[in-house]
Design an enzyme around this catalytic site. Structure first.
Site, mmCIF file in Angstrom:
data_model
loop_
_atom_site.group_PDB
_atom_site.id
_atom_site.type_symbol
_atom_site.label_atom_id
_atom_site.label_comp_id
_atom_site.label_asym_id
_atom_site.label_seq_id
_atom_site.Cartn_x
_atom_site.Cartn_y
_atom_site.Cartn_z
ATOM 1 N N HIS A 19 0.851 -1.205 0.000
ATOM 2 C CA HIS A 19 0.000 0.000 0.000
ATOM 3 C C HIS A 19 0.882 1.249 0.000
ATOM 4 C CE1 HIS A 19 -3.190 -2.669 2.088
ATOM 5 N NE2 HIS A 19 -3.629 -2.421 0.863
ATOM 6 N N LYS A 43 -17.953 -6.161 7.710
ATOM 7 C CA LYS A 43 -16.714 -6.931 7.834
ATOM 8 C C LYS A 43 -16.344 -7.129 9.293
ATOM 9 C CE LYS A 43 -13.932 -6.762 3.708
ATOM 10 N NZ LYS A 43 -12.570 -6.436 3.245
ATOM 11 N N ARG A 92 -1.606 -6.098 -8.597
ATOM 12 C CA ARG A 92 -0.368 -6.815 -8.293
ATOM 13 C C ARG A 92 -0.089 -7.907 -9.315
ATOM 14 N NH1 ARG A 92 -2.825 -7.948 -2.526
ATOM 15 N NH2 ARG A 92 -4.474 -8.267 -4.022
ATOM 16 N N SER A 130 -3.059 -7.718 2.581
ATOM 17 C CA SER A 130 -3.401 -7.592 4.005
ATOM 18 C C SER A 130 -3.870 -8.936 4.543
ATOM 19 C CB SER A 130 -4.521 -6.564 4.193
ATOM 20 O OG SER A 130 -4.104 -5.304 3.780
HETATM 21 O O1 PNS Z 1 -8.842 -2.963 -0.157
HETATM 22 P P1 PNS Z 1 -10.059 -3.552 -0.778
HETATM 23 O O2 PNS Z 1 -10.856 -4.315 0.248
HETATM 24 O O3 PNS Z 1 -9.760 -4.361 -2.005
HETATM 25 O O4 PNS Z 1 -10.959 -2.305 -1.247
HETATM 26 C C1 PNS Z 1 -12.189 -2.510 -1.862
HETATM 27 C C2 PNS Z 1 -12.971 -1.183 -1.964
HETATM 28 C C3 PNS Z 1 -13.090 -0.528 -0.610
HETATM 29 C C4 PNS Z 1 -12.252 -0.260 -2.912
HETATM 30 C C5 PNS Z 1 -14.372 -1.539 -2.544
HETATM 31 O O5 PNS Z 1 -14.947 -2.547 -1.793
HETATM 32 C C6 PNS Z 1 -15.284 -0.333 -2.580
HETATM 33 O O6 PNS Z 1 -15.124 0.564 -3.374
HETATM 34 N N1 PNS Z 1 -16.282 -0.316 -1.648
HETATM 35 C C7 PNS Z 1 -17.194 0.786 -1.472
HETATM 36 C C8 PNS Z 1 -18.593 0.428 -1.953
HETATM 37 C C9 PNS Z 1 -18.668 0.584 -3.450
HETATM 38 O O7 PNS Z 1 -18.427 1.626 -4.006
HETATM 39 N N2 PNS Z 1 -19.049 -0.535 -4.097
HETATM 40 C C10 PNS Z 1 -19.139 -0.588 -5.538
HETATM 41 C C11 PNS Z 1 -17.780 -0.846 -6.142
HETATM 42 S S1 PNS Z 1 -17.942 -1.258 -7.789
#
Ligand code: PNS
Length: 191
Positions: A19, A43, A92, A130
Site C-alpha cells: 500500500h 466486515k 499486483r 493484508s
Molecule cells: O482494499 P479492498 O478491500 O480491495 O478495497 C475494496 C474497496 C473498498 C475499494 C471496494 O470494496 C469499494 O469501493 N467499496 C465501497 C462500496 C462501493 O463503491 N461498491 C461498488 C464498487 S464497484
C-alpha cells in the site's frame, strides 16, 4: 493547469508495504492523494477504522500531498464529495485484474466522469496482501518485511491479546466468563 486530485480507497486492514509503495507512486503522479479507508460494518476487521487511520497517517506523514480519510457508501460518491477525479487502485498480478476491472467498469457506469487509474506496486510486493499478513501473523510467522515497523508492532500487540484470550486469559478489565474467545475465521477476500 488543472490540479488532479485522486483518492485511493481500500480496506487497509492492515496497511502494508505494498500500500505504501502505491501511495508513494500516486503522490508523485497526482497533485493530491486522499487515502480513503472504507468503514464497512459488515466486515470483521482486525483493526478498527480509527487504528487503521492512525497507522496510515503515521506512514504517510512525510508526504505533503497525501491525506487520510474514512468513508462509507459508494466510492464514487465519496470521490465526488471530496472532488477527486481519479480513483487509484493497485494491480499486483493477473489475478487482481478481473475483480479490479469489474469494479472500475461499475464505477464508470455509476459515475462516468471519474477515471480509475491502475498502478503496479514494486514486483517485490506482488505477492503481498493484508489478508496474507493477517494469516502469517496469526500463525506465528514474521511479518517484519511485509509491513512498516509501526504496523508490525500493532499487529503483534493484537496477536498477543488474541493469544492470551484464546488461552483463557481475559483482556484487562474482563473476567474469564465475560471473555468468550472465538478464533477469527475469514473467508477468502481481496485486500
Ligand atoms: O482494499 P479492498 O478491500 O480491495 O478495497 C475494496 C474497496 C473498498 C475499494 C471496494 O470494496 C469499494 O469501493 N467499496 C465501497 C462500496 C462501493 O463503491 N461498491 C461498488 C464498487 S464497484
Amino acid at each position: 493547469m488543472k490540479r488532479i486530485k485522486a483518492t485511493y480507497p481500500g480496506s487497509f486492514d492492515p496497511p502494508t508495504n505494498g500500500h505504501l509503495d502505491l501511495i508513494e507512486r500516486g503522490s508523485r503522479i497526482f497533485d493530491e492523494l486522499v487515502v480513503a479507508i472504507l468503514r464497512n460494518p459488515e466486515k470483521d476487521p482486525l483493526f478498527s477504522v480509527a487504528d487503521r487511520r492512525k497507522m496510515l497517517e503515521a506512514m504517510t506523514a512525510d508526504f505533503d500531498n497525501v491525506s487520510v480519510d474514512t468513508f462509507d457508501g459508494l466510492t464514487v460518491d465519496y470521490a465526488l464529495r471530496v472532488e477527486a477525479r481519479v480513483i487509484l487502485r493497485g494491480i499486483r498480478a493477473l489475478s487482481d485484474y478481473e475483480y479490479e476491472l469489474q469494479m472500475a467498469l461499475m464505477n464508470r457506469k455509476l459515475q462516468p466522469g471519474l477515471e480509475t487509474v491502475f498502478m503496479m506496486p514494486a514486483e517485490k510486493y506482488s505477492y503481498l496482501s493484508s489478508r496474507l499478513v493477517r494469516e502469517v501473523a496469526q500463525l506465528g510467522g514474521s511479518i517484519d518485511c511485509l509491513v512498516p515497523e509501526l504496523v508490525a508492532q500493532k499487529v503483534r500487540e493484537k496477536m498477543d491479546v488474541a493469544h492470551k484470550f484464546e488461552n483463557g486469559e481475559p483482556p484487562a478489565g474482563k473476567t474469564p466468563s465475560e471473555s468468550k474467545s472465538k478464533p477469527r475465521k475469514r473467508k477468502f477476500e481481496h485486500s
